[in-house]
Design a protein around this motif. Structure first.
Motif, mmCIF file in Angstrom:
data_model
loop_
_atom_site.group_PDB
_atom_site.id
_atom_site.type_symbol
_atom_site.label_atom_id
_atom_site.label_comp_id
_atom_site.label_asym_id
_atom_site.label_seq_id
_atom_site.Cartn_x
_atom_site.Cartn_y
_atom_site.Cartn_z
ATOM 1 N N GLU A 73 0.822 -1.201 0.000
ATOM 2 C CA GLU A 73 0.000 0.000 0.000
ATOM 3 C C GLU A 73 0.862 1.259 0.000
ATOM 4 O OE1 GLU A 73 -3.325 2.220 2.869
ATOM 5 O OE2 GLU A 73 -2.368 0.346 3.486
ATOM 6 N N GLU A 74 0.513 2.203 -0.876
ATOM 7 C CA GLU A 74 1.125 3.529 -0.815
ATOM 8 C C GLU A 74 0.458 4.258 0.337
ATOM 9 O OE1 GLU A 74 1.202 5.683 -4.471
ATOM 10 O OE2 GLU A 74 1.737 3.943 -5.650
ATOM 11 N N ARG A 75 1.087 4.181 1.499
ATOM 12 C CA ARG A 75 0.406 4.537 2.746
ATOM 13 C C ARG A 75 0.221 6.031 2.970
ATOM 14 N NH1 ARG A 75 -3.294 3.711 6.356
ATOM 15 N NH2 ARG A 75 -3.264 5.824 7.180
ATOM 16 N N GLU A 76 1.173 6.838 2.564
ATOM 17 C CA GLU A 76 1.184 8.231 3.010
ATOM 18 C C GLU A 76 -0.132 8.959 2.719
ATOM 19 O OE1 GLU A 76 3.375 12.087 1.473
ATOM 20 O OE2 GLU A 76 4.757 10.775 2.567
ATOM 21 N N LEU A 77 -0.716 9.481 3.776
ATOM 22 C CA LEU A 77 -1.950 10.248 3.679
ATOM 23 C C LEU A 77 -1.734 11.640 4.265
ATOM 24 C CD1 LEU A 77 -4.558 7.636 5.007
ATOM 25 C CD2 LEU A 77 -4.212 8.299 2.632
ATOM 26 N N THR A 78 -2.665 12.507 3.953
ATOM 27 C CA THR A 78 -2.705 13.823 4.597
ATOM 28 C C THR A 78 -3.997 13.923 5.390
ATOM 29 O OG1 THR A 78 -1.404 14.919 2.878
ATOM 30 C CG2 THR A 78 -2.807 16.313 4.233
ATOM 31 N N LEU A 79 -3.855 14.189 6.692
ATOM 32 C CA LEU A 79 -5.009 14.407 7.564
ATOM 33 C C LEU A 79 -5.167 15.905 7.773
ATOM 34 C CD1 LEU A 79 -7.183 13.389 9.646
ATOM 35 C CD2 LEU A 79 -5.374 13.554 11.364
ATOM 36 N N MET A 80 -6.320 16.438 7.414
ATOM 37 C CA MET A 80 -6.615 17.854 7.628
ATOM 38 C C MET A 80 -7.662 17.990 8.726
ATOM 39 S SD MET A 80 -4.656 19.678 5.736
ATOM 40 C CE MET A 80 -5.470 21.228 6.157
ATOM 41 N N LEU A 81 -7.343 18.779 9.738
ATOM 42 C CA LEU A 81 -8.281 19.091 10.818
ATOM 43 C C LEU A 81 -8.839 20.481 10.540
ATOM 44 C CD1 LEU A 81 -6.066 17.857 13.783
ATOM 45 C CD2 LEU A 81 -7.974 16.630 12.720
ATOM 46 N N VAL A 82 -10.131 20.549 10.277
ATOM 47 C CA VAL A 82 -10.800 21.811 9.966
ATOM 48 C C VAL A 82 -11.696 22.135 11.160
ATOM 49 C CG1 VAL A 82 -12.182 23.062 8.263
ATOM 50 C CG2 VAL A 82 -10.762 21.121 7.535
ATOM 51 N N VAL A 83 -11.274 23.085 11.989
ATOM 52 C CA VAL A 83 -11.857 23.233 13.323
ATOM 53 C C VAL A 83 -12.519 24.599 13.492
ATOM 54 C CG1 VAL A 83 -11.419 23.056 15.794
ATOM 55 C CG2 VAL A 83 -10.057 21.694 14.189
ATOM 56 N N ASP A 84 -13.751 24.568 13.948
ATOM 57 C CA ASP A 84 -14.558 25.757 14.228
ATOM 58 C C ASP A 84 -14.109 26.368 15.564
ATOM 59 O OD1 ASP A 84 -16.543 27.587 14.853
ATOM 60 O OD2 ASP A 84 -18.210 26.180 14.657
ATOM 61 N N VAL A 85 -13.638 27.632 15.510
ATOM 62 C CA VAL A 85 -13.217 28.324 16.738
ATOM 63 C C VAL A 85 -14.065 29.577 16.964
ATOM 64 C CG1 VAL A 85 -10.858 27.439 16.753
ATOM 65 C CG2 VAL A 85 -11.374 29.511 15.450
ATOM 66 N N SER A 86 -15.301 29.551 16.450
ATOM 67 C CA SER A 86 -16.209 30.679 16.633
ATOM 68 C C SER A 86 -16.593 30.802 18.107
ATOM 69 C CB SER A 86 -17.468 30.493 15.782
ATOM 70 O OG SER A 86 -18.177 29.341 16.191
ATOM 71 N N ALA A 87 -17.295 31.875 18.452
ATOM 72 C CA ALA A 87 -17.614 32.163 19.851
ATOM 73 C C ALA A 87 -18.442 31.057 20.500
ATOM 74 C CB ALA A 87 -18.342 33.503 19.953
ATOM 75 N N SER A 88 -19.284 30.376 19.736
ATOM 76 C CA SER A 88 -20.126 29.334 20.325
ATOM 77 C C SER A 88 -19.319 28.124 20.777
ATOM 78 C CB SER A 88 -21.211 28.900 19.335
ATOM 79 O OG SER A 88 -20.641 28.297 18.188
ATOM 80 N N ALA A 89 -18.071 27.995 20.307
ATOM 81 C CA ALA A 89 -17.223 26.884 20.743
ATOM 82 C C ALA A 89 -16.779 27.068 22.189
ATOM 83 C CB ALA A 89 -16.007 26.755 19.830
ATOM 84 N N HIS A 90 -16.812 28.308 22.667
ATOM 85 C CA HIS A 90 -16.349 28.582 24.032
ATOM 86 C C HIS A 90 -17.527 28.546 25.005
ATOM 87 C CE1 HIS A 90 -12.462 29.478 22.341
ATOM 88 N NE2 HIS A 90 -13.049 30.284 21.479
#
Length: 292
Positions: A73-90
């Motif tokens: 297997e060509e293993r290498e992957l890219t993991l992207m974390l797309v994270v909401d940091v708007s006011a409602s997260a707090h």
């Protein structure tokens, strides 16, 4: 210069998540997120149990003994974390805020990827793109991602999920595994979600708090929308109000579920005060069954 206290807390989060990564999620991550394909590795002599469809007939004829082609297997992957940091997260009423829960879960995902020699990138967004960390490998890079998750101040207060997904498309040209982490208290992102799901292996992580689904009787309470600043005073002791609130939140949740279903996006639900490991393990188990 990064304050020592911040580095200490980032290190503590690494320790907290490392056990889960080593014991559970690293292997699960590897099994459900596959590489870009298979590449030829070698030709070797046939062994009992090998698939006869892999026999290399040219080498077999030349050597006089059966040989098979071996692929890896060509293993290498890219993991992207797309994270909401708007006011409602707090916001949080169960020991920690939604943003803290999101950061810890992202830590597990990031270290699982690093342990499998994959790259990890980060997009922080509110009603704008707050920060972008290009994908790279290694523990030091994973710690940087955690630091940004925990301590990068947001300039915006609102939520624009479509903007984040469009930005993901611009900075990640090749197919990636993308976790979209948000409370999904937003609108107008349906088309962008569908497009992103076709381009990437997209997983939605919905982060919530029990008080967002139901309100106990507490008398007159002033509520403030953290993203708009709008305030309203309501009598939470009124049964009719609590029922309307609960029904409205249930309907909104069902609408988001339908958006996920139409876009063919897998989803994970986590809530403050409830161990996220259960939800993450359930996701990997269900995904693993489909892969097998």
């Amino acid at each position: 210069m990064i304050p020592r206290e911040i580095l200490k807390q980032v290190r503590l989060l690494e320790i907290t998540t490392r056990g889960l990564v080593n014991d559970v999620f690293s292997g699960e991550y590897h099994s459900v997120f596959k590489g870009r394909g298979m590449s030829f590795a070698e030709v070797r002599e046939y062994r009992y149990g090998d698939d006869i469809r892999g026999i290399d007939w040219n080498v077999t004829a030349r050597t006089g003994s059966p040989h098979v082609k071996v692929f890896e297997e060509e293993r290498e992957l890219t993991l992207m974390l797309v994270v909401d940091v708007s006011a409602s997260a707090h916001f949080g009423t169960r020991a920690r805020m939604k943003s803290e829960l999101a950061a810890e879960l992202c830590g597990v995902l990031a270290f699982s990827a690093i342990k499998n020699n994959d790259k990890v990138g980060l997009i922080l967004f509110s009603d704008r793109i707050e920060h972008f960390v290009p994908p790279r490998k290694g523990r030091r890079h994973a710690l940087r991602v955690l630091r940004e998750l925990l301590y990068r101040p947001a300039e915006g207060t609102g939520t624009d999920i479509a903007c984040a997904l469009e930005y993901l498309a611009r900075v990640t040209r090749r197919r990636a595994v993308a976790f979209l982490v948000s409370d999904f208290l937003a609108e107008g992102y349906e088309r962008a979600l569908s497009v992103a799901a076709r381009r990437h292996d997209l997983v939605a992580v919905r982060v919530g708090d029990a008080r967002e689904a139901a309100i106990p009787p507490m008398g007159f309470v002033e509520f403030e929308n953290p993203e708009t600043g709008r305030r309203v005073v309501v009598n939470t002791s009124g049964r009719a109000f609590r029922e309307r609130f609960g029904a409205g939140r249930a309907a909104a949740r069902a609408r988001v579920d339908e958006v996920f279903r139409r876009s063919k996006v897998d989803s994970i639900d986590v809530t403050t005060g409830v161990p996220y490991e259960r939800a993450l393990r359930r996701f990997f188990e269900e995904r693993g069954r489909r892969v097998r």
